[in-house]
Enzyme design. Structure first.
Site, mmCIF file in Angstrom:
data_model
loop_
_atom_site.group_PDB
_atom_site.id
_atom_site.type_symbol
_atom_site.label_atom_id
_atom_site.label_comp_id
_atom_site.label_asym_id
_atom_site.label_seq_id
_atom_site.Cartn_x
_atom_site.Cartn_y
_atom_site.Cartn_z
ATOM 1 N N PRO A 2 57.078 34.763 -15.375
ATOM 2 C CA PRO A 2 57.238 36.022 -16.069
ATOM 3 C C PRO A 2 56.176 36.344 -17.095
ATOM 4 C CG PRO A 2 58.987 34.432 -16.604
ATOM 5 C CD PRO A 2 57.846 33.711 -16.010
ATOM 6 N N GLU A 3 55.190 37.104 -16.698
ATOM 7 C CA GLU A 3 54.381 37.840 -17.658
ATOM 8 C C GLU A 3 54.837 39.287 -17.555
ATOM 9 O OE1 GLU A 3 50.155 37.004 -17.661
ATOM 10 O OE2 GLU A 3 50.479 35.020 -16.843
#
Length: 270
Positions: A2-3
């Site tokens: 998760p960016e």
DNA sequence: ATGTCCACCTGCTGGC
DNA sequence: TGCCAGCAGGTGGACA
């Protein structure tokens, strides 16, 4: 993974399930992730209706009709599983909607977080207080980076990972954007001219948009119970490609600093 | 203030 | 087959 693009894709995947839905039941299968869950989380969310979903940097925001906002962060290994057929070991929080849908927040490493705050006070959320501009919003531009970088000797890569400067970039997309912009990750931030910062801003936006589009194209897959996502990995130009050929023919290099890997091309990036 | 490093936690891979 | 080192997308706190 998760960016910013992954959180954006996650929000887009959750929206059809949660928007307008009543939270029928909320089950906590442990007391904490990185931090304890709010003690009144279940009480305040159960029976509430979701009126909106949004993203700020790498945080997901779920607004309810009671004036509360649930803020989640996926850490390094978090993901939401949609309508899972079975409960897995690391499904820590489970939401059931009035329409019979189920969401499981799965996070093996537990670097993620879940908080609940009043929607009206969202600006006071500690992680948001000093947070920099959204890279895809109107507030990030080369002039801002030039001001913030001025006099700073830290590597531009470290500066871009600082959420107070730009909000939502992580290790992958910083490596990628610096490659697109032709800037060496180790270059002192204060020694980059305005013209090159223009290229950097353009590169950041291009890389993020492409990644969101790649995630968006797998939204159908998102709803699969296993939660598998296609993502952007096939399009990485340097990240995870140590020893492979850059587009210029040189070998992609990797360096570990402070426990994190930097990937770059010493020929294309100066 | 600035810059750097480490801890937090589990799972996976590759080498021996 | 087993074991162990090394690595992984983030954040925040502890240093010099």
């Amino acid at each position: 993974m998760p960016e910013l693009p992954e959180v954006e894709t996650t929000i887009r995947g959750l929206r059809p399930v949660l928007q307008g839905a009543r939270i029928e039941r909320l089950l906590l299968r442990r007391a904490d992730l990185r931090r304890p869950f709010p003690p009144d989380l279940g009480q305040r969310l159960t029976g509430a209706t979701v009126v909106g979903l949004a993203r700020r940097a790498k945080y997901g925001l779920i607004d309810t009709d009671r004036g509360d906002t649930m803020i989640f962060h996926l850490g390094m290994s978090g993901r939401w599983r949609v309508d899972p057929s079975e409960t897995l070991t690391h499904d820590h929080l489970i939401v059931e909607t009035g329409a019979g849908r189920t969401l499981a927040l799965n996070d093996p490493r537990r670097f993620g977080s879940v908080d609940l705050i009043e929607t009206a006070a969202i600006g006071d959320y500690p992680a948001f207080v000093a947070m920099g501009p959204e890279p895809l919003g109107p507030d990030l531009d080369a002039a801002l980076l030039y001001r913030v970088f001025e006099g700073r000797m830290a590597p531009v890569k470290a500066m871009l990972l600082d959420q107070r400067i730009v909000a939502g970039l992580g290790n992958i997309y910083v490596c990628e954007a610096l490659h697109v912009a032709g800037i060496a990750p180790s270059r002192a931030a204060g020694r980059i001219g305005l013209a090159r910062l223009e290229r950097l801003v353009t590169a950041i936006r291009a890389v993020l948009v492409a990644a969101i589009e790649a995630g968006g194209s797998t939204l159908r897959d998102y709803a699969r119970p296993d939660g598998e996502l296609g993502y952007f990995s096939k399009q990485w130009r340097v990240y995870g490609r140590e020893g492979e050929a850059c587009q210029c023919g040189a070998r992609v290099r990797r360096r570990a600093e402070g426990g994190r890997s930097t990937f770059w091309c010493a020929t294309c990036q100066r």
